[in-house]
Design an enzyme around this catalytic site. Structure first.
Site, mmCIF file in Angstrom:
data_model
loop_
_atom_site.group_PDB
_atom_site.id
_atom_site.type_symbol
_atom_site.label_atom_id
_atom_site.label_comp_id
_atom_site.label_asym_id
_atom_site.label_seq_id
_atom_site.Cartn_x
_atom_site.Cartn_y
_atom_site.Cartn_z
ATOM 1 N N TYR A 1 33.618 -129.207 56.116
ATOM 2 C CA TYR A 1 34.139 -130.132 55.117
ATOM 3 C C TYR A 1 34.890 -129.386 54.033
ATOM 4 C CZ TYR A 1 30.543 -128.908 51.646
ATOM 5 O OH TYR A 1 29.756 -128.247 50.728
ATOM 6 N N LYS B 1 32.381 -123.298 55.726
ATOM 7 C CA LYS B 1 31.951 -124.416 54.878
ATOM 8 C C LYS B 1 31.462 -125.565 55.763
ATOM 9 C CE LYS B 1 33.421 -126.894 50.681
ATOM 10 N NZ LYS B 1 32.431 -126.294 49.754
ATOM 11 N N GLU C 1 24.509 -116.759 45.628
ATOM 12 C CA GLU C 1 25.355 -117.751 44.966
ATOM 13 C C GLU C 1 24.499 -118.945 44.581
ATOM 14 O OE1 GLU C 1 28.336 -119.031 47.790
ATOM 15 O OE2 GLU C 1 26.868 -119.042 49.420
ATOM 16 N N LEU D 1 30.109 -118.342 50.316
ATOM 17 C CA LEU D 1 31.319 -119.111 50.553
ATOM 18 C C LEU D 1 32.475 -118.474 49.793
ATOM 19 C CD1 LEU D 1 32.551 -121.709 51.801
ATOM 20 C CD2 LEU D 1 32.149 -122.793 49.585
#
Length: 285
Positions: A33, A148, A180, A205
């Site tokens: 996505y 992702k 993260e 990411l």
């Protein structure tokens, strides 16, 4: 009035939208996505999001549902049918519907493409004004976080755990190092005014906002170190912040119970947010 959504070639009221129970996004989280921020009724840095979407599909051997040019045309039509000024445009591609099998279906299975909008404040964010509280949670995600994917349950669990401890979000920790946030990249500014964030790898990411903010920080003359940092180092930071498409640059004012500075977003964080908003408005489509 309900939103208009897009599902596999159709623009529909959200109440009428349907997708197969055999869709692999539902059965296996076999999907990817992107979320493009909507600002002033347009999308921020959208070509970079579509480029990353293409990479995510490539890494999973997923056949695109159509060309990127066609996806962008659909996005623009979504903005026309959902005329919001601030928020996000979400798009998801899955490997499509097929009988349940761990082996990927053959290429005759058509990928699914859905889109919807979400309206919410972006620039005048209450969280950005007061600053975010962070707690540390173990990073239990898989080892390809650079893709992702829609497999977000571990991140969701970490965020819920953090909120149960009175925080707004979690910074995830693996092997004693911060990776993260649950839906954002993490940064600290040391007492020596060095901006530190984890280097790009399959462990995090590769944020679109991250890329832009690091370039802007370099233009501001900040020293940048892309390296690991520990929870202990984070708690001793002068400032801290996160970046993402939906939060832009948002300050962190408390880490695991340790207040940073005077408990409000720091001056460099505020400056980076300001110049990123300027950048965003210059990169609308």
């Amino acid at each position: 009035m309900s939103r208009v959504v897009y599902v596999n070639g159709e623009f529909l009221p959200e109440e009428e939208a349907k997708i197969s129970i055999f869709d692999r996004g539902f059965l296996f989280a076999d999907g990817v996505y992107e979320v493009s921020t909507i600002l002033d009724g347009k999308m921020v840095d959208n070509p970079a999001h579509l480029e990353r979407l293409g990479r995510s599909m490539y890494e999973l051997g997923m056949t695109p549902p159509c060309s990127m040019e066609e996806i962008e045309v659909i996005q623009q039509e979504m903005l026309k049918r959902n005329p919001i000024q601030e928020g996000g445009l979400y798009l998801q591609v899955t490997r499509g519907a097929a009988d349940r099998d761990f082996v990927y279906p053959d290429e005759s299975t058509r990928s699914s493409l859905i889109m919807f909008t979400q309206e919410k404040p972006v620039v005048e964010s209450a969280l950005a004004k007061r600053g975010m509280r962070i707690s540390f949670q173990p990073d239990i995600r898989w080892q390809r976080r650079d893709i992702k994917t829609v497999g977000l349950l571990p991140a969701s669990m970490a965020k819920v755990a953090a909120q149960g401890e009175g925080a707004d979000d979690a910074w995830m920790v693996e092997d004693g190092k911060v990776t993260e946030g649950t839906s954002n990249n993490a940064y600290i500014i040391t007492q020596d005014d060095v901006l530190v964030t984890k280097a790009r790898s399959n462990k995090i990411l590769h944020g679109i906002t991250r890329k832009a903010v690091l370039a802007l920080a370099k233009e501001e003359g900040l020293t940048i170190e892309e390296r690991d940092f520990t929870p202990e180092e984070a708690k001793l930071a002068k400032e801290a912040f996160v970046t993402s498409a939906s939060t832009f640059v948002t300050g962190v004012v408390n880490i695991d119970g340790q207040q940073l500075g005077n408990g409000t977003p720091g001056p460099m964080t505020i400056r980076l947010r300001e110049i990123y908003i300027d950048f965003a408005r210059q990169n609308l489509s």
